[in-house]
Motif scaffolding. Structure first.
Motif, short mmCIF file in Angstrom:
data_model
loop_
_atom_site.label_atom_id
_atom_site.label_comp_id
_atom_site.label_asym_id
_atom_site.label_seq_id
_atom_site.Cartn_x
_atom_site.Cartn_y
_atom_site.Cartn_z
N UNK A 1 -8.27 8.26 9.19
CA UNK A 1 -7.94 7.60 7.93
C UNK A 1 -8.81 8.07 6.79
N UNK A 2 -9.36 7.10 6.05
CA UNK A 2 -10.16 7.38 4.86
C UNK A 2 -11.38 6.47 4.82
N UNK A 3 -12.45 6.96 4.20
CA UNK A 3 -13.60 6.13 3.86
C UNK A 3 -13.77 6.24 2.35
N UNK A 4 -13.66 5.11 1.67
CA UNK A 4 -13.85 5.06 0.23
C UNK A 4 -15.27 4.61 -0.06
N UNK A 5 -16.01 5.41 -0.82
CA UNK A 5 -17.39 5.07 -1.18
C UNK A 5 -17.38 4.46 -2.57
N UNK A 6 -17.78 3.20 -2.64
CA UNK A 6 -17.88 2.48 -3.90
C UNK A 6 -19.34 2.43 -4.31
#
Length: 108
Positions: free
Chosen positions: A89-94
């Motif tokens: 999937x994805x890892x979103x870094x905020x």
């Protein structure tokens, strides 16, 4: 090391979108469907809705279809400082956290 957590606290349900939202915020979604939201103790299946400016998730598809329903979480694309594409999937870094979403085929 990345940590995985909820992208936004649950918001109260209201009859309409908050005042001042841009027109893109109320436009029809681009894509919607189930994804896994990774948490410390496993993966929760959520119904995700992709808009041009944000990714929202609901407890179920039925919740997403309720008129005026607020999402359980919202990922505003302006808050993403980086992202990774993973095998699942994805890892979103905020600014203050990481949010991981995965294909349901990989979470089973």
């Amino acid at each position: 090391q990345a940590r995985t957590c909820v992208c936004a606290p649950r918001r109260s349900r209201g009859p309409s979108p908050p005042r001042g939202l841009a027109m893109a915020a109320v436009a029809a979604p681009i894509l919607a469907g189930p994804l896994g939201l990774k948490r410390k103790k496993g993966t929760d299946v959520r119904h995700f809705v992709l808009h041009s400016d944000r990714l929202e998730y609901y407890a179920s598809e039925a919740d997403a279809l309720l008129p005026g329903a607020a999402p359980r979480g919202r990922l505003d694309f302006r808050d993403i400082i980086d992202f990774e594409v993973t095998d699942t999937g994805f890892v979103f870094h905020l600014f203050d956290q990481d949010v991981t979403v995965a294909s349901l085929q990989e979470t089973a």
